[in-house]
Design an enzyme around this catalytic site. Structure first.
Site, PDB file in Angstrom:
ATOM      1  CD  GLU A 109      -2.003   1.526   2.902  1.00  0.00           C
ATOM      2  OE1 GLU A 109      -2.334   2.686   3.220  1.00  0.00           O
ATOM      3  OE2 GLU A 109      -1.913   0.597   3.716  1.00  0.00           O
ATOM      4  CG  ASP A 139      -0.095   6.928  -1.142  1.00  0.00           C
ATOM      5  OD1 ASP A 139      -1.192   7.367  -1.514  1.00  0.00           O
ATOM      6  OD2 ASP A 139       0.741   7.618  -0.534  1.00  0.00           O
ATOM      7  CG  ASP A 152      -5.558   1.251   3.528  1.00  0.00           C
ATOM      8  OD1 ASP A 152      -5.390   2.414   3.122  1.00  0.00           O
ATOM      9  OD2 ASP A 152      -5.715   0.953   4.728  1.00  0.00           O
ATOM     10  CD  GLU A 192      -3.472   4.255  -1.323  1.00  0.00           C
ATOM     11  OE1 GLU A 192      -3.783   5.452  -1.448  1.00  0.00           O
ATOM     12  OE2 GLU A 192      -3.056   3.756  -0.244  1.00  0.00           O
TER      13      GLU A 192
END
Length: 223
Positions: free
Chosen positions: A44, A48, A116, A119
């Protein structure tokens, strides 16, 4: 060696992800509530950053306007809510690996968890296929949002800040008044107030989202 459920592998492939290391993809879909040694948090973190760069590059190429306007659109497009929306559209909830209690608590529908996992999937694809392929995937999955109105309107907190200044009021104050639920499905209640005007409250899956909604409600009521 951990193997993906065949249906999950087919689902990922159908949506354009490059699946070679099945253990990596199992990690990308695994929530910490399972007690597994590896869950999606590290992926994650990576995803991101990949998402942010891919969206920023697209906005730079295709959208005019000053830095502030670009930043506003970027923040809207990479927000947890935006990621969760894409995740729901893809059918991510059916493939998240959760602990029994977390699933019973409705974690598969949590905006925070869906964001989450979205990502983390991008992070896994970056490892498997590199930035170029992952950026193309982002541009395809986010096409509707990139061409839509996300981030074009003034953010509620910015609008409230400007409204207060324009009306010779003190800046709005945000206060966390309640936090409830387990960590994987937490709920935050935030109050925003402007002295000698009034106050509103809102509840959401993150403090930031609760602040945004409280500001929006304030502007509806007092603005």
């Amino acid at each position: 060696m951990i193997m993906l459920d065949p249906a999950t592998k087919d689902w990922l492939t159908e949506h354009g992800f490059v699946v070679e290391d099945e253990e990596l993809w199992q990690e990308a879909l695994t929530h910490g509530s399972t007690g597994a040694l590896r869950d999606y948090q590290r992926l994650e973190f990576l995803g991101d950053r990949v998402l942010g760069l891919a969206i920023a590059a697209s906005l730079y190429r295709n959208v005019g306007g000053a830095e502030g306007a670009l930043a506003q659109r970027l923040n809207a497009l990479v927000s947890k809510g935006a990621c969760a929306k894409i995740a729901r559209t893809m059918g991510v909830p059916e493939h998240i690996v959760l602990g029994k209690q977390a699933r019973e608590d409705g974690a598969a529908g949590s905006q925070n968890i869906l964001g989450d996992v979205m990502e983390s999937l991008l992070g896994a694809n970056y490892i498997e296929a590199g930035y170029g392929a992952t950026a193309e995937l982002v541009h395809r999955l986010w096409a509707k949002e990139l061409n839509g109105h996300a981030g074009r309107a003034k953010h509620p907190k910015s609008a409230l800040q400007e409204w207060a200044a324009g009306n010779q009021r003190k800046p709005p104050e945000y206060k966390l008044v309640d936090r409830s639920g387990p960590d994987h499905a937490a709920r935050f209640t935030v109050q925003v107030s402007v002295k000698n005007v009034g106050q509103t409250e809102a509840t959401a899956n993150s403090k930031q989202e609760a602040e945004t909604e409280a500001a929006r409600l304030f502007m509806e009521q007092y603005g």
